[in-house]
Write a protein that holds these residues in place. Structure first.
Motif, PDB file in Angstrom:
ATOM      1  N   MET A 638      12.283   2.090   6.442  1.00 32.93           N
ATOM      2  CA  MET A 638      10.948   2.742   6.000  1.00 32.93           C
ATOM      3  C   MET A 638      10.442   2.177   4.666  1.00 32.93           C
ATOM      4  N   GLU A 639      11.646   1.856   3.673  1.00 30.88           N
ATOM      5  CA  GLU A 639      11.411   1.355   2.592  1.00 30.88           C
ATOM      6  C   GLU A 639      10.424   0.221   2.362  1.00 30.88           C
ATOM      7  N   ALA A 640      10.897  -0.728   3.334  1.00 37.16           N
ATOM      8  CA  ALA A 640      10.351  -2.121   3.680  1.00 37.16           C
ATOM      9  C   ALA A 640       8.837  -2.077   4.228  1.00 37.16           C
ATOM     10  N   LEU A 641       8.553  -1.043   4.934  1.00 38.63           N
ATOM     11  CA  LEU A 641       7.196  -0.672   5.586  1.00 38.63           C
ATOM     12  C   LEU A 641       6.405  -0.056   4.321  1.00 38.63           C
ATOM     13  N   VAL A 642       6.868   0.535   3.459  1.00 38.00           N
ATOM     14  CA  VAL A 642       6.108   1.107   2.278  1.00 38.00           C
ATOM     15  C   VAL A 642       5.637   0.018   1.537  1.00 38.00           C
ATOM     16  N   LEU A 643       6.789  -1.023   0.893  1.00 41.92           N
ATOM     17  CA  LEU A 643       6.337  -2.220   0.225  1.00 41.92           C
ATOM     18  C   LEU A 643       5.294  -3.037   0.686  1.00 41.92           C
ATOM     19  N   ILE A 644       5.344  -3.233   1.993  1.00 41.47           N
ATOM     20  CA  ILE A 644       4.315  -3.960   2.764  1.00 41.47           C
ATOM     21  C   ILE A 644       2.800  -3.109   2.623  1.00 41.47           C
ATOM     22  N   SER A 645       3.068  -1.845   2.727  1.00 45.55           N
ATOM     23  CA  SER A 645       1.635  -1.084   2.925  1.00 45.55           C
ATOM     24  C   SER A 645       1.099  -1.066   1.443  1.00 45.55           C
ATOM     25  N   ASN A 646       2.004  -1.366   0.485  1.00 46.95           N
ATOM     26  CA  ASN A 646       1.377  -1.212  -0.908  1.00 46.95           C
ATOM     27  C   ASN A 646       0.114  -2.275  -1.218  1.00 46.95           C
ATOM     28  N   GLN A 647       0.359  -3.447  -0.058  1.00 43.97           N
ATOM     29  CA  GLN A 647      -0.720  -4.626  -0.010  1.00 43.97           C
ATOM     30  C   GLN A 647      -1.964  -4.098   0.434  1.00 43.97           C
ATOM     31  N   PHE A 648      -2.226  -2.842   1.316  1.00 51.50           N
ATOM     32  CA  PHE A 648      -3.519  -2.472   1.832  1.00 51.50           C
ATOM     33  C   PHE A 648      -4.262  -2.208   0.520  1.00 51.50           C
ATOM     34  N   LYS A 649      -3.919  -2.211  -0.732  1.00 53.24           N
ATOM     35  CA  LYS A 649      -4.555  -1.796  -1.919  1.00 53.24           C
ATOM     36  C   LYS A 649      -5.654  -0.753  -1.637  1.00 53.24           C
ATOM     37  N   ASP A 650      -5.514  -0.019  -0.857  1.00 55.43           N
ATOM     38  CA  ASP A 650      -6.447   0.973  -0.338  1.00 55.43           C
ATOM     39  C   ASP A 650      -5.764   2.278  -0.345  1.00 55.43           C
ATOM     40  N   PHE A 651      -6.289   3.338  -1.459  1.00 52.31           N
ATOM     41  CA  PHE A 651      -5.455   4.617  -1.398  1.00 52.31           C
ATOM     42  C   PHE A 651      -5.392   5.402  -0.246  1.00 52.31           C
ATOM     43  N   ALA A 652      -6.776   5.496   0.436  1.00 57.13           N
ATOM     44  CA  ALA A 652      -6.433   6.273   1.794  1.00 57.13           C
ATOM     45  C   ALA A 652      -5.934   6.137   2.708  1.00 57.13           C
ATOM     46  N   LYS A 653      -5.873   4.365   2.947  1.00 54.05           N
ATOM     47  CA  LYS A 653      -5.062   4.024   3.912  1.00 54.05           C
ATOM     48  C   LYS A 653      -3.680   3.930   3.800  1.00 54.05           C
ATOM     49  N   GLN A 654      -3.048   3.816   2.609  1.00 54.86           N
ATOM     50  CA  GLN A 654      -1.741   4.047   2.055  1.00 54.86           C
ATOM     51  C   GLN A 654      -1.287   5.244   2.381  1.00 54.86           C
ATOM     52  N   LYS A 655      -2.078   6.413   1.929  1.00 53.03           N
ATOM     53  CA  LYS A 655      -1.972   7.765   2.073  1.00 53.03           C
ATOM     54  C   LYS A 655      -1.916   8.158   3.430  1.00 53.03           C
ATOM     55  N   ALA A 656      -2.874   7.769   4.399  1.00 56.17           N
ATOM     56  CA  ALA A 656      -2.822   8.026   5.619  1.00 56.17           C
ATOM     57  C   ALA A 656      -1.448   7.653   6.370  1.00 56.17           C
TER      58      ALA A 656
END
Length: 1191
Positions: A638-656
């Protein structure tokens, strides 16, 4: 008189024989000892009896006692003896040296030593003023025979040790003797050199008494070693380095080579001005380098202790020579690269390839210096040796040579160097870390050659292991797996280290177009295709995958293969059907794979981003299908997924994404059931099963185990998300992605974190769990623990061992399944759960920043949960809270929390240290288990003390470092020269301390600030030297300085000052603490004495203080017109004033004081006191002249 002496000698001889007889009972031995000691202290016949007992007709043990009596007389009665008695004793001592010994080979070494001590004690008291011809008399003695020459050498050596090395004399006497030695050094050196050459020549001629000449040569070399360390370099390098040349020649003499190597080592290790050290380069000439190389070539062979010690010294000589080479070549001394550099490199490489692991490790700092030297790296010889060194490293990185084994030639040497496999293991780990440093330097120089070696080695390992697997018929059971010391594992392990070092450097050293990308992809493909069921080898394979991953950036199609390899390893099992717990090796592989995935996602998130969907889907499948995944493994993914998701650089997408991934965790954690459990200690204990009795038959019930798992998973998941969820580092990207919600008054952006909304939902129950956990320690809840879990809150054994510094042998526990008792599992659960709660809270401040600190009533919420029991506050959380808190929340959040905390901790720690001090002062016979428990408690108190003061330092003190110095070598050299001239140590430039912004905020609250001052100053007298030094040097004055100008109460000022003096009483015997406490006491006295007369009252209570000297000091301090003195002199005066407070070490407390009187100064005119001058001139000036007619 003669009869009385004879009768007394007879009694003394009997007493000595009783003491030394192994059959004597303890009572008789003590009686005899008491009789002998009383005789030495009180009897007036000491000198005649001592001389009679020292006669060479007596047995050695009696003679030694006779000489001890004479030494005792000189040390403790000399000041009260009449001139005639001193003269007579001196003459008798000289007679003993001339005629009172057997031949050099017959005489016992302890008799020679005792004879030399008597003479040195007289020299220390009378030379040079009253015995100006001492050196001539010593020279004359050497003409009488070998034994006299040896004793003279012992005298000169002991004199240098007492005066220069150990400095056991009063300052003026030491200065007189040192300066006289220095003035006569040319003749002393010529004298020693002549004796050395003469005896070496006679020894080489193999004349009848060759052994006697050898003994004299050894003594002379030992004496030279005592002088070479401190005399002017001119004496060592005079005559075109004649001394060094002789020492090099003696390396080929088996009987003298060790002592010669010692002298050579001390010579070449000397610092000083670069210009003065240039002559050392003569050691690179043909003759010298030939002898050093010959001795090095004969390095390996049978392990004989003296021979092995010689090899160690010779290795150190080569390393010191390398140090001089690196200092001189390329410096302003304008030294050329020596022509024989290749021979030197060959000699150094001989030791790097030696069987002894210790010798190999000794050469590493020199290789590192050579490989970093800009000028030498341009030389083809050095470039050529780098590749040889890389090849040698392939052997040296392999972990072999355990003293308990016999599978390698180095084992025999390890038995000499290490007491146990544990000792060897610790040594090898640091040895390998050093090798890594040097290896990286070497790889920077020849990156492509290093890559080639690593590639060949990896391919060879894969090939050889496949052959081995086939030959052992693939059907391997758990029993048939490799151990940590299996040949294939140690080879894989070594190759992996080499690969990691090489890859980190190749990217720094080569441009992108020169990188061997195709070859590296071939290697990676081979590693990815390689399958093994052995967890230890698989762990190495995973490291190689991670190491080669930077090359994948240039070949993105390998991304997915790498991830699948790591996914597969996360679910690795040796035997899928086995019900036994996993071995430590299997657990480590799975953990290794998890951390490798996190590392790749942390370092290359943008590169992994295209695989996000594949990654997420795979993780969802794993969670559903694989019941063997631990909570930690799930949360790592899960931690690894969060690290990748930071690269969305989109608040709404990361929060979803976070809302989706954490949905089940939030639902579980905020459920009604969980609320009841987390808010009520009784329900919590029942939920986790701590109130149930577990027997061997019933085992731990599944339900409570699952419940503990649910709690652990929620916290691990929370921690992973809070720790890793971030907004983009680039402000523009953050704005575009909707992360910026406003700006501070200073214009800095205020960010929002995608995980904030979840964290705020989870926070109430998190705080409730912390509060509940803190309440578990109250008696009511302790009583709820069942018999099985009554010790659930005790320190777990592994942590006890860690605190006590006891290491368990890793090699024994790696292969067996990890069986844990129900109690151990519960202890581990409580510890991890509690730690994770605070890690979540600590990381929230770092990650959410403004959003965390603006939470309503945050200070009250933390105070009502984390601070409910101030005995159980986790340091990491507090440190993170302090370091990440914005300045504007210091007043509202940190002051209300830190104030009560520091006040309570000061009180609590004072009580704990009081108990420890009482224990120390009581004499109680304890059982071993009780002693161990007390040691554990004391060590824990010491650790907590250091952590509390570390928190105080982080909160209040900021350090500013001074400007960096110029050329370090030159600075060291100048320091050494200054030390030689003044006999003082030179301290480096010190950093300056100031208050942090939080410190300034705490300063406004008088109660809090007084708590900080009280804690700091009280801790100076707690029995922890590390803490005392750190607090005295960094904290105390920085805090006190802020309030010095205010209206401090006289009682407070007195207390601060006496606290420092108490610290001196406890720690004064330790030089480092003495220096810092002295400086602190002086600062307080100088700054506060003018306004507080009470400080003088404290000073007058110091034992043996000179009131007159105190008056003078105060006068200079208070009177603006008084003559000022230099800082050093002022510090020395203050040191003398408070000398009475300095505590003595236990070994010094019952030692009889030796008083050596100062003689009329040689180098400064004495103050004119004619009466004294004339009387002394009449009697003492000619005391030890040989021609004195009164003798």
């Amino acid at each position: 008189m003669a009869e009385q002496v004879a009768a007394m000698c007879e009694q003394l001889i009997k007493a000595v024989n009783v003491m030394m007889d192994a059959e004597t009972s303890q009572i008789y031995r003590l009686e005899a000892l008491k009789f002998c000691e009383e005789f030495k202290e009180t009897n007036s016949m000491c000198v005649p009896c001592g001389l009679q007992l020292a006669d060479k007709a007596q047995p050695a043990v009696v003679r030694h006692f006779g000489l001890q009596i004479l030494e005792h007389v000189i040390k403790f009665r000399w000041n009260n003896m009449q001139q005639q008695e001193k003269v007579q004793l001196k003459e008798c001592a000289m007679q003993l040296l001339s005629h009172g010994t057997h031949s050099i080979l017959e005489e016992e070494s302890h008799i020679k030593d005792a004879l030399s001590r008597i003479t040195v004690e007289m020299i220390k008291r009378e030379w040079p003023q009253h015995w100006p011809d001492m050196l001539k008399e010593m020279e004359a003695l050497t003409s009488q025979g070998e034994i006299q020459t040896e004793v003279v050498m012992l005298i000169l050596l002991r004199l240098a040790e007492d005066v220069i090395t150990f400095q056991t004399l009063p300052t003026q006497r030491r200065r007189d003797i040192q300066q006289t030695l220095t003035q006569n050094m040319e003749s002393i050196f010529s004298f020693m050199m002549a004796i050395l050459q003469l005896n070496v020549e006679d020894y080489r001629k193999m004349v009848s008494d060759a052994k006697a000449h050898c003994r004299v040569a050894v003594a002379t070399l030992n004496t030279l070693a005592g002088y070479i360390d401190w005399v002017s370099l001119v004496h060592i390098t005079s005559g075109n380095c004649h001394l060094l040349e002789i020492l090099c020649l003696l390396l080929s003499e088996p009987e003298l080579q060790l002592e010669a190597a010692e002298c050579l080592l001390i010579s070449i290790s000397r610092k000083g001005k670069l210009e003065d050290r240039k002559p050392f380069m003569l050691l690179f000439d043909d003759v010298a380098i030939h002898y050093i190389l010959s001795a090095a070539r004969s390095a390996d062979g049978l392990v004989v202790e003296r021979r092995y010690i010689f090899l160690k010294r010779l290795c150190q000589v080569l390393c010191a020579l390398g140090g001089q080479l690196c200092s001189l070549v390329g410096s302003e001394a304008e030294v050329e690269v020596p022509a024989n550099l290749n021979k030197y490199m060959e000699a150094l490489l001989t030791f790097t390839t030696h069987s002894s692991q210790f010798l190999k490790s000794s050469t590493l700092p020199t290789w590192g210096a050579l490989f970093r030297h800009e000028t030498l790296l341009k030389d083809p010889v050095v470039l050529d040796i780098v590749t040889k060194y890389l090849r040698t490293s392939m052997i040296n990185l392999v972990k072999t040579g355990f003293p308990s084994r016999d599978d390698n030639p180095s084992c025999e040497y390890s038995r000499v160097d290490f007491d146990s496999d544990g000792d060897f293991n610790s040594f090898f780990n640091s040895f390998r870390a050093q090798q890594g440093e040097v290896l990286r330097s070497a790889c920077r120089i020849v990156p492509l050659e290093a890559f080639q070696i690593a590639a060949e080695w990896l391919q060879y390992q894969i090939a050889i292991t496949k052959i081995y697997n086939l030959s052992s018929s693939l059907a391997k059971t758990a029993e048939g797996l490799c151990s940590l010391l299996s040949p294939s594992v140690v080879q894989w392990d070594a190759m992996t280290v080499f690969m990691e070092c090489m890859v980190t450097q190749i990217f720094k050293s080569l441009e992108e177009e020169r990188l061997p990308i195709d070859q590296s992809m071939e290697l990676l493909q081979a590693v990815l295709n390689y399958e093994t069921k052995d967890p230890l080898i698989l762990s190495c394979v995973l490291t190689n995958v991670s190491a080669l991953f930077p090359f994948v950036i240039h070949r993105p199609h390998f991304r997915t293969q790498v991830l699948y390899k790591l996914f597969k390893a996360i679910t690795f099992e040796i035997d899928q059907d086995s019900k036994a717990p996993r071995t430590r090796a299997v657990k480590n592989v799975r953990r290794h794979a998890s951390s490798s995935i996190i590392k790749i996602c942390r370092d290359y998130p943008q590169f992994i981003l295209p695989c996000f969907d594949m990654f997420y889907n795979h993780v969802k499948k794993l969670f559903v299908s694989d019941a063997t995944l631990t909570h930690m493994e799930k949360c790592s993914l899960m931690e690894a997924l969060v690290l990748i998701s930071n690269q969305f650089k989109d608040f709404a997408k990361q929060k979803a994404f976070l809302d989706e991934m954490m949905g089940s965790v939030v639902a579980e954690w905020t459920s009604e059931e969980m609320r009841h459990v987390l808010w009520d200690p009784a329900m919590f204990l029942s939920f986790v099963g701590a109130d149930q009795v577990v027997t061997e038959q019933s085992a731990d019930t599944d339900t409570t185990g699952v419940n503990r798992g649910r709690l652990s998973f929620c916290l691990y998941a929370m921690l992973g998300v809070v720790k890793r969820s971030r907004w983009p580092a680039d402000v523009e990207e953050a704005k575009a992605g909707g992360f910026v919600v406003g700006y501070t008054a200073a214009g800095a952006p205020i960010y929002r974190n995608p995980c904030t909304s979840q964290f705020l939902l989870l926070l109430p129950n998190l705080l409730a769990l912390i509060r509940t956990h803190n309440s578990l320690f109250i008696p009511e809840n302790m009583a709820r623990l069942s018999e099985t879990f009554s010790k659930a809150h005790d320190v777990i054994d592994a942590e006890k061992n860690m605190v006590l510094g006891l290491s368990h042998h890793l090699l024994d526990i790696y292969d067996s399944p990890v069986y844990k008792t129900s109690l151990e599992r519960m202890q581990g659960f409580f510890t991890t759960l509690y730690d994770n709660c605070f890690h979540v809270l600590g990381n929230a401040g770092l990650s959410l920043q403004q959003e965390f600190y603006t939470i309503e009533r945050l200070a009250q919420e933390i105070a009502g949960s984390a601070f409910v029991s101030l005995d159980h506050v986790v340091r990491v959380f507090l440190r993170q809270l302090v370091q990440s808190c914005p300045q504007e929340y210091h007043e509202s959040l940190l002051c209300p929390l830190l104030g009560p905390l520091f006040a309570y901790l000061q009180q609590r720690l004072s009580t704990k240290w009081q108990v420890i001090n009482q224990r120390t002062s009581e004499e109680v016979v304890c059982q071993e288990s009780q002693v161990t428990q007390e040691m554990l408690e004391e060590q824990l108190v010491r650790m907590v003390t250091r952590e509390v003061l570390d928190l105080l330092t982080v909160s209040c003190i900021s350090r500013k470092m001074p400007e960096p110095a110029a050329n370090k070598e030159e600075v060291d050299g100048k320091k050494e020269d200054m030390m030689m001239e003044s006999g003082q140590t030179v301290s480096p430039a010190q950093p300056t301390e100031e208050l942090t912004e939080l410190g300034k905020c705490l300063l406004k609250h008088e109660t809090i600030y007084m708590s900080l001052l009280t804690l700091s100053f009280t801790s100076l007298s707690w029995k922890d030297t590390t803490n005392c030094h750190r607090t005295a040097s960094i904290v105390c004055w920085t805090l006190l300085r802020q309030v010095v100008g205010g209206n401090l109460l006289p009682e407070a000022v007195t207390w601060f000052y006496t606290s420092v003096l108490r610290g001196l009483q406890v720690h004064g015997q330790h030089e480092v603490c003495n220096s810092t406490l002295l400086q602190l006491a002086m600062l307080i006295y100088e700054n506060l004495r003018p306004r507080y007369m009470e400080l003088r009252t404290v000073m007058t209570q110091i034992p043996n203080i000179s009131v007159e000297a105190l008056d003078q000091y105060d006068h200079r301090l208070i009177d603006p017109n008084a003559q000022k003195v230099g800082d050093k002199k002022k510090k020395d005066q203050f040191k003398k004033l408070i000398a009475g407070t300095v505590g003595k070490a236990l070994c010094q407390q019952f030692r009889k004081e030796v008083h050596i009187r100062n003689l009329p100064s040689l180098f400064k005119k004495p103050k004119p006191d004619k009466a004294v001058q004339n009387s002394e001139a009449l009697g003492l000036a000619a005391l030890f002249y040989p021609e004195n007619s009164t003798l």
